[in-house]
Structures are given as C-alpha cells and as structure tokens.
Design a protein around this motif. Sequence first.
Motif: not given
Length: 314
Positions: A85-91, A118-123, A280-285
Amino acid sequence: MTLQQLAYFLALADVRSFTRAAERMGVAQPTLSRQLRALEEDLGAPLVNRAQGALTLTPAGEAVLPLARRMLADADSARAAVAEVVGLRRGRVRVGATPSLCIGVLADVLRVFHDRYPDLHIELSESGSQPLVSGLERGALDVAVLVVPQQGLDVSLEVTPLLRERLSVASPRSEPAPSSRGTLTVTELSRRPLVMFRRGYDLREVTLRAYADAGVEPRFAVEGGEMDAVLRLVETGTGVAVVPDLVFAGRPRLRRTALTPPLYRTVALARRVDIAPTPAVQAFRDTLLEFVAETERIGGSDTDVQVLHRPGPS
C-alpha cells in the motif's frame, strides 16, 4: 503475549537448543529464556521440557506451535500488505465528481493516474455536488471534485479550489450563431428553447437563478436530462443549454456563446479533514493538482477557465 516471544518459541522448537535458538535470533541466551518464561506464564503452562537431554515440547507446546507459526505468518503478510500500500502497489481510491467534471477534467486525470499507478483500484461515483458532500461525510468517498456553492462547504471538509470556470451557452454548429456579437444576455437566451438538466444539478440551479435575476422565464424544450443527454440534444438542434466551458473541448458540433453578464463557478477538490489520506489517495490528489496546474491542457483557446491552484516551490 508478543510476536517476539512467539518468534523465540518457534526458533527453540526448530533447533531444540536454547543456545542455538538464541544465536538464530541474535540475542543472549538469558534474554531468550526470560522471554520464553514470560510467554509460558501468560499462557498458564510450560511449553518445553527443560530436563537434561534432548529438548522436547510439552503437550501445550505442541498445541501452540502451529498457532504460533500461523500468527507470525499473518504478521509477515500484514507487513507485506502495508508495504504494498505504501509503495502504491495496492490500494483503492473512491473518487466522486459531478457529471460535467467527469467529462471536462476527470477523464484525463484518471487516465494519467492509471498510467502511473496501474495496480491501484479506482471507484468513480458521478453525482451532484450535494450528494458528493454527503458521500464524503458518510465516509463513502475519499475525495470529491465538485462545485463550491455560494455559501461554501462544511468546515469539516478540506477544500482546495482548482478552477474558476465560466458558464456559456451551447448551441449546434449546424445552425446560425444565436448572436452576431458573440455574446448573449439572459433576456435574449430566454427567447430560445432551453434544454434543462434534471433536479439536483448545480447547473440547473445556477441557470434558473440567472433567469430569475433577469426577471424572465425559461422556455423548456426538454427538462430533466443528464449531462450527456443534454449535450446530445443540443447537438441535434433540440435547443440550447447553459453549460461549463470545459465540456466544449472535444465537441466540434457544439458552438460556444458567452453569457453577459458572465456566470462563473468554482471547482474544488474536497475531502474530510479528520481522516488522513492513504498513500493512494494522496497520489491521486497530487496527480489531479499537477494536471490542473498545466493550464495549456485545461479547455482551449476559446474557453474561459482560470486555474486557481498553483504548486508551491519545490
């Protein structure tokens, strides 16, 4: 009981020697013995036979052994999951946005974000600004890209203004321009059939308020549409509509005519103050703010969109 105590016990069960178990764990033998004794006291039974000769496990030790292995394995899995999660490989990122912003900005932002992570799920939840605020307050959304009402948003939300966007009149290019001046007053607009959004749309409320302020009544051609339906009805010549400037990008069949006096709206990114954003949220922001800051990619030369957020110096 601690995971460290269970690790000492497993080492002892594997090598059957206090000395070798302490060497494996990198501690002094008295430390390992003391921690094992504390574990036994906590469980209420000895786990190893300490008589001279080969070290063996007691019945209690045999019962605890598979449980200890599973607990330590689960702990390792938890560490690995957090690391991913921290490495943005899941989230997961739960994003809300108004329909016009999904068309005008968010589609491009989500493409960039997916390419990067690409490994992060977007809803994605598409709705009006008021339902989006409710989704944030309920914890059903992580962030929302919405229109800031005149009275502002609740103080429990962190609001980052993104854009100041003009509202203009959309008409079909297949027909003559609604005004030779390139601008249109609300009074002049009231003489044309209007394609109106359904109730709950911010654009509906802003448009009807502008009509009321001008002292005129709208002439509805169609009432109650979603964004895609409204734009399509305008393209086919059913009527005109008041829409955000950003929706004109990529729609060559629509003609933009500016309203005068101008109508503007403020677009912002909102999230709850009391919930720390996940990586993951911070990366999107960060992706959204970076995209918005690139003004040449927002709208086009014939639109009126002002970027409100600028990144600070690095």
